[in-house]
Design a protein around this motif. Structure first.
Motif, PDB file in Angstrom:
ATOM      1  N   ALA A 163       0.731  -1.033   0.121  1.00 50.46           N
ATOM      2  CA  ALA A 163       0.284  -0.130  -0.293  1.00 50.46           C
ATOM      3  C   ALA A 163       1.196   1.637   0.139  1.00 50.46           C
ATOM      4  O   ALA A 163       0.696   2.418  -0.335  1.00 50.46           O
ATOM      5  N   ILE A 164       1.776   0.834   0.744  1.00 55.45           N
ATOM      6  CA  ILE A 164       3.169   1.902   1.105  1.00 55.45           C
ATOM      7  C   ILE A 164       3.152   2.862  -1.161  1.00 55.45           C
ATOM      8  O   ILE A 164       3.788   4.033  -0.828  1.00 55.45           O
ATOM      9  N   ASP A 165       3.803   1.324  -1.198  1.00 52.17           N
ATOM     10  CA  ASP A 165       4.640   1.867  -2.567  1.00 52.17           C
ATOM     11  C   ASP A 165       3.453   1.926  -3.004  1.00 52.17           C
ATOM     12  O   ASP A 165       4.048   3.026  -4.109  1.00 52.17           O
ATOM     13  N   GLN A 166       1.978   1.761  -3.336  1.00 53.85           N
ATOM     14  CA  GLN A 166       1.330   2.101  -4.400  1.00 53.85           C
ATOM     15  C   GLN A 166       1.285   3.549  -3.809  1.00 53.85           C
ATOM     16  O   GLN A 166       0.917   3.634  -5.280  1.00 53.85           O
ATOM     17  N   MET A 167       0.704   4.170  -2.615  1.00 48.67           N
ATOM     18  CA  MET A 167       0.795   5.449  -3.015  1.00 48.67           C
ATOM     19  C   MET A 167       1.990   6.759  -3.412  1.00 48.67           C
ATOM     20  O   MET A 167       1.954   7.604  -4.193  1.00 48.67           O
ATOM     21  N   GLU A 168       3.297   6.259  -2.852  1.00 46.32           N
ATOM     22  CA  GLU A 168       4.285   6.466  -3.569  1.00 46.32           C
ATOM     23  C   GLU A 168       4.842   6.577  -5.047  1.00 46.32           C
ATOM     24  O   GLU A 168       4.422   7.727  -5.784  1.00 46.32           O
ATOM     25  N   ALA A 169       3.987   5.264  -5.720  1.00 47.06           N
ATOM     26  CA  ALA A 169       4.020   5.667  -7.116  1.00 47.06           C
ATOM     27  C   ALA A 169       2.855   6.005  -7.432  1.00 47.06           C
ATOM     28  O   ALA A 169       2.973   6.257  -8.456  1.00 47.06           O
ATOM     29  N   ALA A 170       2.361   6.311  -7.349  1.00 42.21           N
ATOM     30  CA  ALA A 170       0.396   7.074  -8.136  1.00 42.21           C
ATOM     31  C   ALA A 170       0.410   8.689  -7.375  1.00 42.21           C
ATOM     32  O   ALA A 170       1.149   9.249  -7.965  1.00 42.21           O
ATOM     33  N   ILE A 207       0.420   8.034   4.809  1.00 41.13           N
ATOM     34  CA  ILE A 207      -0.024   8.219   3.792  1.00 41.13           C
ATOM     35  C   ILE A 207       1.253   9.349   3.694  1.00 41.13           C
ATOM     36  O   ILE A 207       1.760   9.533   2.621  1.00 41.13           O
ATOM     37  N   VAL A 208       1.278   9.919   4.601  1.00 32.37           N
ATOM     38  CA  VAL A 208       2.232  11.153   3.929  1.00 32.37           C
ATOM     39  C   VAL A 208       3.865  10.549   4.070  1.00 32.37           C
ATOM     40  O   VAL A 208       4.580  11.567   3.251  1.00 32.37           O
ATOM     41  N   LEU A 209       3.989   9.468   4.300  1.00 36.85           N
ATOM     42  CA  LEU A 209       5.825   9.160   4.004  1.00 36.85           C
ATOM     43  C   LEU A 209       5.476   8.871   3.021  1.00 36.85           C
ATOM     44  O   LEU A 209       6.778   9.075   2.488  1.00 36.85           O
ATOM     45  N   PRO A 210       4.827   7.981   1.674  1.00 35.60           N
ATOM     46  CA  PRO A 210       4.909   7.965   1.271  1.00 35.60           C
ATOM     47  C   PRO A 210       5.183   9.360   0.211  1.00 35.60           C
ATOM     48  O   PRO A 210       5.879   9.919  -1.037  1.00 35.60           O
ATOM     49  N   ILE A 211       4.426  10.637   0.399  1.00 32.59           N
ATOM     50  CA  ILE A 211       3.639  11.644  -0.043  1.00 32.59           C
ATOM     51  C   ILE A 211       5.794  11.871  -0.025  1.00 32.59           C
ATOM     52  O   ILE A 211       5.570  12.581  -0.940  1.00 32.59           O
TER      53      ILE A 211
END
Length: 408
Positions: A154-161, A204-208
């Protein structure tokens, strides 16, 4: 019995083939039904259009996008560039108390329906303008389909997005009043879109921040929250240590932050002063909830602006910075918070800083009453948009007053 199954297999196969053919036939029929309505149907002569005109959405009707913005699934459709995009991160599997923030993006969009900024209704006396006055193209990019079962994924998905949207070319303005905002401090010297993220729990802020680091390097953070969120990672696995209470510490370890970040609205229970001492090593100063009573809103704004200066800055707002009497729908409520009016006033005072992105998180609508938290969050997002676009704080409304009437 074996013979029965042998006889049934051809029937099943033929049934599957028939269903496939029927699906193709249905697609063909749907394709055949699309035609140029202007040339084949006289819309202007039909009963509805001839009497009432366009099929305009009302505040409580139409597809659900933020404030009736145009809507695209931007991750799979790059046909519409944008200057500021709205994206939902429906993620809540690193919470420590009450889950449910995965429904936050829906609640915030639902709370925004009456605003109708997408239909031109965005002017307020507080700002003296509307976000649409500044020539930026605004687009709702939908939600990221995030895994609810694997946090690392999930964290990787958010960073990729987020990285995907940051890499898109900007629209470049809808009028001559448009101004570039990010080229001056992006590492590649290009203008990049800015993203307003609807959470989701605070992790969510970490992957951002990981995605922003690729474009801007380390950034400062203005963090509105009742809690520090800088506690050291704990647990027996790496992934267990990444939570909505530790993500800033992880970000600092990864070199994603400057040493000039600041909290606003802190009032949580702590283990002791060692929490504040550790917070300082992560790069934060603390403005507590009570500081607004002792020093006033103007001093709060002044200290935040002094701390950030002219550096690129990311703003993250946990809805629990607001008192739970006004925003009950959150996972870790803390009494004695700021009012929505105080938060909105501070945001206006931060206008003109070099914002590279913003978010609002921890809206968990299952705990709401009459949608008041979703409505409050949506109105704060409206303030985000103006805050990111104007060159400085708006002047006070005059009305029957004069400048000599202003409080010191």
């Amino acid at each position: 019995m074996l013979q029965i199954w042998v006889n049934l297999i051809p029937l099943c196969v033929s049934g599957i083939a028939w269903a496939h053919d029927a699906g193709l036939q249905q697609d063909t029929l749907q394709s055949d039904l699309t035609f140029d309505t202007n040339s084949q149907i006289g819309l202007s002569e039909e009963p509805w259009t001839s009497k009432y005109g366009a099929q305009n959405d009302l505040g409580y009707s139409g597809p659900l996008s933020f404030s009736h913005f145009n809507y695209k699934k931007c991750l799979e459709d790059a046909s519409v560039p944008f200057d500021i995009g709205i994206i939902g991160f429906p993620f809540d599997t690193t919470t420590s108390f009450r889950p449910g923030a995965r429904f936050g993006p829906y609640a915030i969009r639902s709370g925004s329906r009456r605003q109708s900024l997408g239909a031109g209704r965005g002017y307020t006396l507080a700002w003296g303008s509307s976000p649409s006055d500044y020539g930026s193209s605004l687009l709702d990019c939908g939600d990221v389909p995030i895994s609810a079962y694997d946090n690392a994924k999930a964290i990787d998905q958010m960073e990729a997005a987020y990285s995907t949207l940051l890499s898109r070319p900007v629209f470049g303005g809808t009028s001559e009043v448009y101004k570039e905002k990010t080229r001056a401090f992006s590492l590649d010297g290009k203008e990049h879109p800015r993203i307003v993220t609807l959470g989701g729990d605070h992790t969510i802020v970490l992957p951002i921040l990981r995605a922003l680091h690729k474009v801007y390097g380390p950034v400062s953070v203005i963090h509105f929250d009742a809690h520090l969120d800088t506690w050291p990672p704990r647990g027996t696995t790496v992934q267990e240590g990444i939570t909505h209470g530790s993500f800033f510490a992880v970000a600092a370890e990864e070199g994603l932050l400057t040493n000039t970040s600041i909290h606003a609205g802190i009032r949580c229970k702590m283990f002791g002063m060692e929490d504040i001492e550790h917070d300082d090593t992560v790069g934060f100063q603390v403005i507590s909830t009570e500081d607004i009573d002792d020093y006033g809103i103007k001093k709060v704004i002044e200290k935040i602006r002094q701390r950030i200066g002219d550096k690129p800055v990311y703003l993250s707002l946990d809805i629990d910075v607001v008192d739970p009497g006004q925003a009950p729908a959150t996972g870790t409520p803390e009494v004695g918070g700021w009012t929505t009016r105080e938060v909105k006033r501070i945001l206006r005072g931060l206008s003109g800083l070099n914002f590279v992105g913003v978010d609002i998180v921890e809206v968990a609508p299952a705990y709401d009453n009459a949608d008041i938290t979703g409505i409050a969050a949506a109105d704060i997002v409206h303030d985000f948009l103006s805050m990111m676009l104007v060159d400085g704080p708006p002047q006070p409304h005059i009305g029957p007053f004069s400048k000599t009437d202003l409080l010191p």
